[in-house]
Design a protein around this motif. Sequence first.
Motif, PDB file in Angstrom:
ATOM      1  N   ASP A 112      49.405   7.653  91.991  1.00 45.21           N
ATOM      2  CA  ASP A 112      48.337   6.665  92.214  1.00 45.21           C
ATOM      3  C   ASP A 112      47.434   7.062  93.377  1.00 45.21           C
ATOM      4  O   ASP A 112      47.737   7.963  94.135  1.00 45.21           O
ATOM      5  N   SER A 113      46.350   6.373  93.493  1.00 39.05           N
ATOM      6  CA  SER A 113      45.295   6.764  94.439  1.00 39.05           C
ATOM      7  C   SER A 113      45.664   6.487  95.894  1.00 39.05           C
ATOM      8  O   SER A 113      45.217   7.162  96.798  1.00 39.05           O
ATOM      9  N   SER A 114      46.487   5.485  96.134  1.00 44.71           N
ATOM     10  CA  SER A 114      46.779   5.141  97.524  1.00 44.71           C
ATOM     11  C   SER A 114      47.936   5.975  98.075  1.00 44.71           C
ATOM     12  O   SER A 114      48.580   5.617  99.034  1.00 44.71           O
ATOM     13  N   ASP A 115      48.184   7.084  97.442  1.00 41.28           N
ATOM     14  CA  ASP A 115      49.244   7.977  97.882  1.00 41.28           C
ATOM     15  C   ASP A 115      48.862   8.601  99.218  1.00 41.28           C
ATOM     16  O   ASP A 115      48.029   9.482  99.286  1.00 41.28           O
ATOM     17  N   ALA A 116      49.473   8.115 100.293  1.00 37.57           N
ATOM     18  CA  ALA A 116      49.029   8.491 101.624  1.00 37.57           C
ATOM     19  C   ALA A 116      49.519   9.871 102.031  1.00 37.57           C
ATOM     20  O   ALA A 116      48.777  10.660 102.586  1.00 37.57           O
ATOM     21  N   ASN A 117      50.776  10.196 101.730  1.00 38.58           N
ATOM     22  CA  ASN A 117      51.282  11.470 102.225  1.00 38.58           C
ATOM     23  C   ASN A 117      51.270  12.586 101.177  1.00 38.58           C
ATOM     24  O   ASN A 117      51.772  13.673 101.414  1.00 38.58           O
ATOM     25  N   GLY A 118      50.691  12.300 100.063  1.00 35.57           N
ATOM     26  CA  GLY A 118      50.387  13.383  99.129  1.00 35.57           C
ATOM     27  C   GLY A 118      51.561  13.965  98.370  1.00 35.57           C
ATOM     28  O   GLY A 118      51.434  14.989  97.737  1.00 35.57           O
ATOM     29  N   ASP A 119      52.736  13.312  98.451  1.00 33.44           N
ATOM     30  CA  ASP A 119      53.857  13.901  97.722  1.00 33.44           C
ATOM     31  C   ASP A 119      54.217  13.083  96.483  1.00 33.44           C
ATOM     32  O   ASP A 119      55.320  13.144  95.978  1.00 33.44           O
ATOM     33  N   GLY A 120      53.274  12.313  96.017  1.00 30.76           N
ATOM     34  CA  GLY A 120      53.498  11.593  94.767  1.00 30.76           C
ATOM     35  C   GLY A 120      54.190  10.266  94.954  1.00 30.76           C
ATOM     36  O   GLY A 120      54.347   9.500  94.028  1.00 30.76           O
ATOM     37  N   GLY A 121      54.593   9.965  96.173  1.00 29.93           N
ATOM     38  CA  GLY A 121      55.289   8.709  96.434  1.00 29.93           C
ATOM     39  C   GLY A 121      54.336   7.626  96.864  1.00 29.93           C
ATOM     40  O   GLY A 121      53.151   7.857  97.068  1.00 29.93           O
ATOM     41  N   TYR A 122      54.858   6.452  97.010  1.00 28.94           N
ATOM     42  CA  TYR A 122      54.036   5.306  97.337  1.00 28.94           C
ATOM     43  C   TYR A 122      54.840   4.483  98.325  1.00 28.94           C
ATOM     44  O   TYR A 122      55.784   3.804  97.952  1.00 28.94           O
ATOM     45  N   ASP A 123      54.529   4.650  99.608  1.00 34.52           N
ATOM     46  CA  ASP A 123      55.270   3.923 100.641  1.00 34.52           C
ATOM     47  C   ASP A 123      55.017   2.437 100.492  1.00 34.52           C
ATOM     48  O   ASP A 123      53.880   1.998 100.430  1.00 34.52           O
ATOM     49  N   ILE A 124      56.089   1.684 100.423  1.00 41.58           N
ATOM     50  CA  ILE A 124      55.931   0.319  99.989  1.00 41.58           C
ATOM     51  C   ILE A 124      56.959  -0.556 100.692  1.00 41.58           C
ATOM     52  O   ILE A 124      58.034  -0.075 101.076  1.00 41.58           O
ATOM     53  N   THR A 125      56.605  -1.792 100.932  1.00 36.99           N
ATOM     54  CA  THR A 125      57.571  -2.716 101.507  1.00 36.99           C
ATOM     55  C   THR A 125      58.462  -3.247 100.387  1.00 36.99           C
ATOM     56  O   THR A 125      57.965  -3.747  99.379  1.00 36.99           O
ATOM     57  N   VAL A 126      59.766  -3.093 100.543  1.00 34.17           N
ATOM     58  CA  VAL A 126      60.667  -3.696  99.562  1.00 34.17           C
ATOM     59  C   VAL A 126      61.410  -4.826 100.259  1.00 34.17           C
ATOM     60  O   VAL A 126      61.758  -4.730 101.426  1.00 34.17           O
ATOM     61  N   SER A 127      61.607  -5.904  99.530  1.00 32.97           N
ATOM     62  CA  SER A 127      62.279  -7.054 100.113  1.00 32.97           C
ATOM     63  C   SER A 127      63.347  -7.542  99.153  1.00 32.97           C
ATOM     64  O   SER A 127      63.348  -7.200  97.965  1.00 32.97           O
ATOM     65  N   THR A 128      64.237  -8.344  99.721  1.00 35.09           N
ATOM     66  CA  THR A 128      65.210  -8.988  98.849  1.00 35.09           C
ATOM     67  C   THR A 128      65.517 -10.359  99.420  1.00 35.09           C
ATOM     68  O   THR A 128      65.252 -10.628 100.595  1.00 35.09           O
ATOM     69  N   THR A 129      66.026 -11.201  98.579  1.00 34.84           N
ATOM     70  CA  THR A 129      66.379 -12.547  99.003  1.00 34.84           C
ATOM     71  C   THR A 129      67.414 -13.066  98.004  1.00 34.84           C
ATOM     72  O   THR A 129      67.715 -12.404  97.005  1.00 34.84           O
ATOM     73  N   ASP A 130      67.959 -14.230  98.274  1.00 33.59           N
ATOM     74  CA  ASP A 130      68.885 -14.843  97.330  1.00 33.59           C
ATOM     75  C   ASP A 130      68.045 -15.594  96.289  1.00 33.59           C
ATOM     76  O   ASP A 130      67.518 -16.661  96.563  1.00 33.59           O
ATOM     77  N   TYR A 131      67.924 -14.980  95.105  1.00 38.06           N
ATOM     78  CA  TYR A 131      66.993 -15.534  94.106  1.00 38.06           C
ATOM     79  C   TYR A 131      67.452 -16.874  93.541  1.00 38.06           C
ATOM     80  O   TYR A 131      66.682 -17.566  92.896  1.00 38.06           O
ATOM     81  N   SER A 132      68.707 -17.220  93.823  1.00 40.80           N
ATOM     82  CA  SER A 132      69.190 -18.498  93.289  1.00 40.80           C
ATOM     83  C   SER A 132      68.915 -19.642  94.268  1.00 40.80           C
ATOM     84  O   SER A 132      69.170 -20.797  93.968  1.00 40.80           O
TER      85      SER A 132
END
Lengths: 262, 871
Positions: free
Chosen positions: B589-609
């Motif tokens: 994708d276009s917002s690939d900042a470090n050019g290695d095909g990855g996409y630095d992203i915030t991942v989160s989790t919570t108790d979905y119940s």
Amino acid sequence: MSTQANSSAIGSNQTIGLATDRPAAQAVDAVKVYGAGETEVVALNNVNISFATGQFTAIMGPSGSGKSTLMHCMAGLDRLSSGSSHIGDINISELSEKELTLLRRTSVGFIFQGFNLIPTLTAIENIKLPMQLGRQKPNDELLNEVIEAVGLRDRLDHRPTELSGGQQQRVAVARALASAPDVIFADEPTGNLDSTTGAEILDFMRRAVTEFGQTIVMVTHDPVAASYADRVVVLADGNIVDEIHEPTTETILTALSSASQA
Amino acid sequence: MLILALKNLANNKLRLSLTATAIVLGVGFVVSSLVLRDGLKDSFASLSEDIVGQTDLQVDAADETKNPLSVADLETVRGIDGVDLAEGSVAASDSSPNAIQAIKSDGSTIPTQGPPQIAFGWVDQPELGSSRIEDGRAPEADNEWIVDLDAAATHEFEIGETYDFITPTGRQSGELVGTFRFGEDNTTNGATLYGFTNDTMRDYLDLDADYLSTIQIRTADEADVAEVLELVSVALGNPANASFDDADDLDGLNVIVQDQTDLIAESEDQFNVALDIFGGILLGFALVSLFVSIFIIANTFSIVTAQRVRELGLLRAVGATPGQIRLSVLVESIVIGLVTSLIGIGVGVLIAVGLAAILDAVGLSLPPFELVVSPATVIIALAVGTIVTVVSALSPAIAASRTSPIAAITGTSDSNGRTIGRYIAGAAVLLVGFALLAVGLFGGGETVTAIIAPLGAGAAVLFIGITMLSPLVAGRISRVLGAPFRPLFGITGELSTENAARNPRRTATTAAALMIGLSLVSMAMVMGESFKAEFNRILDTSVQADYLVTSQGSDIPFEVVDVLDDNDAFAQVNSVRAGTAELTNEPVDSSDANGDGGYDITVSTTDYSALDGLLDFGVTEGSLDEIDDTSIALLDTAAEDLDVELGDTVELPLNDDSLVELSVAAIYTDGQIAGSTLISPTQFEQATDTVGVQLVLAKRGEATSVVDGDMAFDAVGAEYPNLTFDSAAEFRESFSSQIDTILNTLTALLGLAIFIALLGIANTLALSVFERTKEIGLLRAVGMSRRQVRRMIRLEASLISGLGAVLGATIGVALGVVAVIAIPDSFISELAVPWSRIFLLVALGSVSGLVAALLPAFRAAKMAVLTAIDS
């Protein structure tokens, strides 16, 4: 000193012409000294003079004679070193700066040689300026009369830059007249004008004295201008050296030449 | 002509001092930002040396989480030839999630926003480190601790007393057994240093019994350090001749070994990155001040040149060429520029001290530093000051050279001939400014510089264009603003209005300086208010919790969630954990900042119940109930960037370098709490380094009153002084006050530009008063009192400042609105204009002119009537 038949005693409180007993302005033992020590200059040397109400007086004299100083001190623009000057019943030598300002606003009118009008104000605003500074309502009747007399009704909303030199001086005269002051001081009012326009202004000042009973004191070095006056006072070296009543250009010239030889 | 220029300067001290002040302040601010940065760099450089101490070599793990150092490694190192001494230590800083913080005797913790708190395993080996015991003794038993002597004094830690600690494994308690000195002067720059035994550290941090963070080595006197380095490196599992230069490329390495020089350089580099940002921000504001100064200087030069028209005409009449006139004005400006820049250097040092005090006052304390005026600073100051002055004088110099000899007699120059041309040029400049702004906002710049540079340049060009065009409206606006003066102050009011309107170009240029400062302030206000509105919107729509727990530094321990959950006052408790991962997908994708095909992203989790009544992520497709170890929820914009839809697959790298395929089970729209992705708690553990929790939310039970709920919540909060326990209302309030703090800091930094602008108003008025001497004399003669003269000047000043304030606020609000629109909606989608604050700003800005008018008004009123008339 005087060689003229109609010249009178030097200085004095005498009243002349249409005047009442009360002088409009008066200087008593007026002394003005500039500087000190070796650079000391005596501009006025114990001058006594009185300007009667309803009289047109011209003050003449060579450069450095003290004529402008006398006018400035009597008008409250400058202060005497000693002696006193009076406008009406008020001894202005005793007034504070603030009181002097109020006096100039109400009791004294000014007409200067060159710079007479505030460039950002229209003619009518310039005429009303002294009254408006005091937040006073102008006397509409007098105002109308004055405007009619100077013949500027169709130019009232013009700025000074849109008026000729003569028109500008007429506005200045109108301003001086509009507040009906005790006395109007004019400093070379025609100095910057050609002779035709100058004559117009002088005519008008003459009429102000004759028709409105205004008191005018005018400093000039022009004998023609001075001849419009009721009385000419000649100064030399800070002293009054001569005085002519009902002057003509010729009598003035004679007095002046004798003053400069004195 | 040179002599003439110099004589001109000597004879016009007032003009000189007015022009000079603007340059002095502009240059001064630039110097102060450099002095502060250099001083702090020096201070941190000596700190870096102290940190490294006498250590010859230091070993760190190449990958702390996967392959930490151990006691066995230390033994290996000790057995290597040429190693005289080696010690291992366990360290933790409050910037990492595993912070250790002491609780002071008053129950509070040391604020985490300030200088750091660093806990480490004390190595009682004077020949290695740079710290020495000052009072008491070193920690020997579990839970014993020592602290650096300045922190002990500041925070009133007493030897022999027992203090509680907040640690990742809960509350601990230990006796303070001594204080120590760090380096010669304990130059900790305000940091707090705690020393424990390594075992205590491991216990607090829940680490293996043989864990070590670093190994410090002193080589034998006769040994070659480089050789020992290689021996250590290979002995600890690195390939031969491993390079440690590139911190981002440590593949295949087990450990990093660095010598003293590298260690100091690395430490300095870390500080310098932060200091360069700090210095850069200050320099940015300094450039704003300097930019504002240019308007003031140019205005002064052009007024003065206009006033000297008779003199210039005379010079032309007696044979000076236009070139000579131009040169004389330029020489004058060079001399002024050089002299004032020198003064500016001195003033800059004073401003640096003042700035430090201002930053301290708004809660951004700087560590202690020395005032360093480097040769580079001097050269930059002289160059900047002189160039700015000469550039400012260029246009007046050209105008002066066009003076015709006849001006000697008439005293007027007809310089208004090219008015239309100037307006056309102004419009062109304005368009260039808009174009640059558009490039910055919508040009898709990929780095901060690529966005900021065209924005800054665009704003500067925009201001120049507006200033060139503003004479068109300056007269009209002055008359509108001055309309109430006539009824209020009579003819004095009218005169002041006409004076402000009579020379629109002068009024506009003078007002421009204030306009720039105030437009930046009001732009920041619009952005700040929009941020607040955005935040409130999130709270309104996404966060329904009654109570929130947040942390400024370390993660929130899990036990907080449990404690709240066990409390009957709360019906529903949940937490959000967040971390970073590199999400990948086949189409890069276009917002690939470090050019290695990855996409630095915030991942989160919570108790979905347990989301009901606490959180709402705005799910538009699918359902969060279905998030399990094989699925993921994506923010709508993230899905767009990755070009995936519901049911598609993305790849998430785990900590063990394996990839897990997750199918998109839901798309949501509110990313402000959760970031770009939501995954299952299990996958979160495997994909991130996050230790604790970032946000805890709680809902009051239905049977619990507000008062009881607040009390129960606050009671839990009292146990965790390092965490922030807020009710929903307090949470809003604290965010709002954070934004306000930023705005206040910004305003303070723009204060100097505004001050220079006011100086410019004073300057213009002083010159105008001088120019209108005769006029003021006449006014006084026909009965204007001194008081009225002063009022007339003051009112004129307030009209100039009012014009600047009105234009500034208008432009600032417009820029702010454009900026908010241009910022992606995932950051900020709300637009809010704080009208009442903007109006207050305009009012204050207008009134500020009154202050600027003090001196010119005084001078005008003091003039003797007679000399004024006769002049």
